[in-house]
Write an enzyme that holds these catalytic residues in place. Sequence first.
Site, PDB file in Angstrom:
ATOM      1  N   CYS A   2       1.402  -1.351  -0.215  1.00  0.00           N
ATOM      2  CA  CYS A   2       0.306   0.017  -0.211  1.00  0.00           C
ATOM      3  C   CYS A   2       1.047   1.153  -0.033  1.00  0.00           C
ATOM      4  CB  CYS A   2      -1.301  -0.102   1.196  1.00  0.00           C
ATOM      5  SG  CYS A   2      -2.280  -1.037   0.596  1.00  0.00           S
ATOM      6  N   ARG A  27       3.709  -0.627  -4.609  1.00  0.00           N
ATOM      7  CA  ARG A  27       3.970  -0.673  -3.452  1.00  0.00           C
ATOM      8  C   ARG A  27       2.586  -1.834  -3.194  1.00  0.00           C
ATOM      9  NH1 ARG A  27       6.418   1.322   0.691  1.00  0.00           N
ATOM     10  NH2 ARG A  27       4.870   1.312   2.198  1.00  0.00           N
ATOM     11  N   TRP A  75      -2.921  -3.210  -1.845  1.00  0.00           N
ATOM     12  CA  TRP A  75      -2.653  -4.279  -2.078  1.00  0.00           C
ATOM     13  C   TRP A  75      -3.099  -5.302  -0.478  1.00  0.00           C
ATOM     14  CZ3 TRP A  75      -0.250  -8.071   1.299  1.00  0.00           C
ATOM     15  CH2 TRP A  75      -0.120  -9.254   0.653  1.00  0.00           C
ATOM     16  N   ASN A 101      -2.212   2.802   5.219  1.00  0.00           N
ATOM     17  CA  ASN A 101      -0.490   1.436   5.133  1.00  0.00           C
ATOM     18  C   ASN A 101      -0.771   0.226   6.163  1.00  0.00           C
ATOM     19  OD1 ASN A 101       0.899  -0.223   4.175  1.00  0.00           O
ATOM     20  ND2 ASN A 101       2.604   1.285   3.869  1.00  0.00           N
ATOM     21  N   GLY A 102      -0.818  -0.675   6.633  1.00  0.00           N
ATOM     22  CA  GLY A 102      -0.357  -1.264   7.159  1.00  0.00           C
ATOM     23  C   GLY A 102      -1.595  -2.367   7.670  1.00  0.00           C
ATOM     24  N   GLU A 481      17.419 -18.280  -5.896  1.00  0.00           N
ATOM     25  CA  GLU A 481      17.315 -16.961  -6.344  1.00  0.00           C
ATOM     26  C   GLU A 481      17.131 -17.238  -7.374  1.00  0.00           C
ATOM     27  OE1 GLU A 481      17.037 -14.161  -4.979  1.00  0.00           O
ATOM     28  OE2 GLU A 481      16.824 -12.499  -6.614  1.00  0.00           O
ATOM     29  N   LYS A 485      13.126 -15.956  -8.662  1.00  0.00           N
ATOM     30  CA  LYS A 485      12.772 -14.726  -9.631  1.00  0.00           C
ATOM     31  C   LYS A 485      12.233 -14.928 -10.972  1.00  0.00           C
ATOM     32  CE  LYS A 485      14.430 -11.923  -8.884  1.00  0.00           C
ATOM     33  NZ  LYS A 485      14.849 -11.457  -7.371  1.00  0.00           N
ATOM     34  N   GLU A 488       8.204 -15.609  -9.626  1.00  0.00           N
ATOM     35  CA  GLU A 488       8.126 -14.096  -8.958  1.00  0.00           C
ATOM     36  C   GLU A 488       7.196 -13.861 -10.359  1.00  0.00           C
ATOM     37  OE1 GLU A 488       9.459 -11.974  -6.693  1.00  0.00           O
ATOM     38  OE2 GLU A 488      11.425 -12.148  -7.353  1.00  0.00           O
ATOM     39  N   HIS A 504      16.544 -37.653  -3.799  1.00  0.00           N
ATOM     40  CA  HIS A 504      15.197 -37.514  -3.219  1.00  0.00           C
ATOM     41  C   HIS A 504      13.825 -38.149  -1.960  1.00  0.00           C
ATOM     42  CE1 HIS A 504      18.798 -39.154  -0.304  1.00  0.00           C
ATOM     43  NE2 HIS A 504      19.415 -38.235  -0.485  1.00  0.00           N
ATOM     44  N   LYS A 603       6.021  -4.343  -3.222  1.00  0.00           N
ATOM     45  CA  LYS A 603       7.841  -3.779  -3.417  1.00  0.00           C
ATOM     46  C   LYS A 603       8.134  -4.225  -2.156  1.00  0.00           C
ATOM     47  CE  LYS A 603      11.695  -3.113  -4.646  1.00  0.00           C
ATOM     48  NZ  LYS A 603      12.291  -4.532  -5.620  1.00  0.00           N
TER      49      LYS A 603
HETATM   50  C1  F6R Z   1      12.038 -11.042  -3.892  1.00  0.00           C
HETATM   51  C2  F6R Z   1      11.758 -10.053  -3.765  1.00  0.00           C
HETATM   52  C3  F6R Z   1      11.439  -9.825  -1.896  1.00  0.00           C
HETATM   53  C4  F6R Z   1      12.671  -9.169  -1.138  1.00  0.00           C
HETATM   54  C5  F6R Z   1      11.411  -9.183  -0.179  1.00  0.00           C
HETATM   55  C6  F6R Z   1      12.664  -8.908   1.144  1.00  0.00           C
HETATM   56  O1  F6R Z   1      12.458 -10.098  -5.729  1.00  0.00           O
HETATM   57  O2  F6R Z   1      11.828  -8.721  -4.297  1.00  0.00           O
HETATM   58  O3  F6R Z   1      11.456 -11.924  -1.800  1.00  0.00           O
HETATM   59  O4  F6R Z   1      13.761 -10.151  -1.527  1.00  0.00           O
HETATM   60  O5  F6R Z   1      10.525  -9.364   0.110  1.00  0.00           O
HETATM   61  O6  F6R Z   1      12.075  -7.776   1.055  1.00  0.00           O
HETATM   62  P1  F6R Z   1      13.252  -6.611   1.653  1.00  0.00           P
HETATM   63  O7  F6R Z   1      15.127  -6.566   1.022  1.00  0.00           O
HETATM   64  O8  F6R Z   1      12.719  -5.210   1.002  1.00  0.00           O
HETATM   65  O9  F6R Z   1      13.550  -6.776   3.099  1.00  0.00           O
END
Ligand code: F6R
Length: 608
Positions: A2, A27, A75, A101-102, A481, A485, A488, A504, A603
Site C-alpha cells: 500500500c 507498493r 495491496w 498503509n499497514g 534466487e 526470480k 515470481e 530423495h 514491493k
Molecule cells: C523477490 C523480492 C522479495 C524481497 C523480500 C524482502 O524478488 O524482492 O523476495 O527480497 O520481500 O524485501 P526487503 O529486502 O525489502 O526486506
Amino acid sequence: MCGIVGYIGAEQAAPVLLDGLDKLEYRGYDSAGLAVFDGEKIQIAKARGRLKVLREATHGGEKLPGFCGIGHTRWATHGIPSDRNAHPHFNEAESIAVVHNGIIENYLKLKKMLETKGYKFVSETDTEVVAHLLDYYYKGDPLDAIMRMMHRVEGSYALGIIFRDHPGNLYAVRKDSPLIAGQSKTGNLIASDVPAILKYTRDVYFIKNEEIVCLTEDGLSFYNVDGEEIEKEPVTIQWDVSAAEKAGYEHFMLKEIYEQPKAVLDTLNPRIRDGRIEIEELGMTDEEIRAIRKIYIVACGSAYHTGVSAKYVFEGLARIPVEVDLASEFRYRNPILDDGTLLIVVSQSGETADTLAALREAKARGIKTLGIVNVVGSSIARETDKVMYTWAGPEIAVATTKAYSTQLIAEYLLAMKFAQVRGTVSQDEIDEMVNDLKMIPEQIEMLLGQKERIQRFANRYIAAKDIFFIGRGLDYAISLEGSLKLKEISYIHSEAYAAGELKHGTISLIEEGTLVAAVLTQEELYKKMISNMVEVRTRGAFLLAVTNVGNTEVEKAADYVIYIPKTNKYFTNSLAVIPLQLFGYYVAIGKGCDVDKPRNLAKSVTVE
Ligand code: F6R
C-alpha cells in the site's frame, strides 16, 4: 505494501496525488483512490484495478477539484480488491477521510465496540475502523482525536487524514509503516516513499514511530504522541529524479538489471581504500570483531537468499558459524542468542515487517545488530545498532535485482573484513580477493552483453509447466534466487534444490523435456554436480548449465551452456545471477506478464 500520498497547497491536489501514486504503485496495485477537499465537501473516487483506471475515471483528476487531498494504492489484506474496499474510507458523515498503509490488528474488537455505539461499516477493511474511531473521538480538535485513536489502535499504520472542519490542514501519523513529508514550492506533501515526492523536493522529513505531522499550505508541524510539538530536520536525498524513472527501458526490472555494474561499484568503492577494506559504519573494534562467536543472518525472500550465500562466505573466510533464518521464523522460535552473537538483518526496503520484528526481538534480548539496508532512513536502518548501506539507488520493480547484487557485495566485504581482523586469511589472499571484487562490475557488463542469446533460449520455455534449479554449496544459494526470480514474474512453477537432494523425492517430477538449470561454479563440486545432471538427463530433463568459463567438460552433460567469467570462488553468485535474472525476465516477457508488477505481490512487505 500500500502506498499513501497527501498534498495541500496552491495547486490542484488530484493531479499531484495521481502523480505520486504512480511512483508508489509498486507498493500495491489492486485498487486506488483519492479524496479531495474543495473547502466544503470531501469527494472520494476509487477504482478497482491499476491506477490508470482511476486516472481515466477522474479525467486525470479533473473531476475532483480542490487544493487538499489524500491518495492510496492498495495491496489487499482485509477484504478482496474492490471499489468498496479501496481507500480512502469515510466516517458516516463523510467529514473525515482516511488512507492507510499497514494492518490494524485489533480491528475486530474495535469494530464491535463501534457497532454497539451505532457505527455502520460499509467495507471489509481494517482501515474503516480508523475513520469511525476518529469520528468517535473527534470533539473539534483533530490532533486530540488522532492521539486518542493512537492509544486504542494496535498494529501498524501510516495514515493520511483530512477533516472537513479543518480545510487548511492535512494530518498524517505513523507506527511501524513508513511515512515521509516534504515541502514543495507550492505546498506540502506526505508519502510512503521518497520517489512519490522527489519531483517536488529533495528535502525529506522521515516521520518516526508515533509522530504526527500537520501540513498546511505554508508549512509542516510535527508532534509526538502526547501532542507536544517537536523539531525535525530534513534529510537531503542524493539520488536523481531519473533514478526513479524508466529512462527508455521497457521495464524497471530491465533497467535495474542493467544498473547492476554501477550499483555494485557504488557499494564497493567507498569501502576499499588503498587496497584495504574499510567499513567505517561498522563501528566495531578489532577486539569486538574477534569476540564474535556466532552470526545470525535474518531476512526475507531474495534478501534471505543473499544470507544463504553469505553463510558460505563468512564460514569459509572468517570461520565464524553462521545461521541463516527467515525473519518470519526467527521471530517466533526463541533462538539461542548470547553475548558473542551478532545479528545481521538484510533488507532492501528497510521496512519489511518480519525483518523489523526479528530485529526488535534480538535487540530486546541485548544482541548486537547490524543492518544491510538500501533505503536510507528506513525503519530497519534507524533501528539497527549500525547500518551498512547498499548503494543500489531506488529499486522500483517488484522483483529485486540490483539490491540483491549489492547485498551480496556488502556481505562479501564484511566477511573479508572479519577474516582479515581474525587472521583467518592472509593479506595476500585479501589483496587477490579485492582485485577480483573490483572486476565484478565489468564482468557483469560482459554477461549483460549475452542478453539476446539468453532471450532466444528463454523463448523456448514460455510454455513450461515446471522448471528446476539445482546447485551445491554456493551454487545452491544462487539456485534459490534463480528459481524465485523466474516464478515470481512468469508464474511458472519452479523449485530450487540442493543437487544431491533431488533424488530423495523431487526427481519423480522430472519428465521428458523438463528444464533443469544446473549451476556449477564451485570447482570442488563439479564432478558431483555432473553426476546429478546426468541423473536428471537420463530421466528426460533438458539441461541448462551455468558454469565457469573454460569448463567445457560440462557440455557432455548439458544441452545448453552459459559461461561466466572467472572470479574468486566466493563471488560466483554475483555473476551467475545475471543470466538467471535475464532468463526469468525474458520468459515472463515472452508470456506477456507484467514483470514490474507481478500479480499478488508488492514491493515493500510491511505486513506479517
Ligand atoms: C523477490 C523480492 C522479495 C524481497 C523480500 C524482502 O524478488 O524482492 O523476495 O527480497 O520481500 O524485501 P526487503 O529486502 O525489502 O526486506
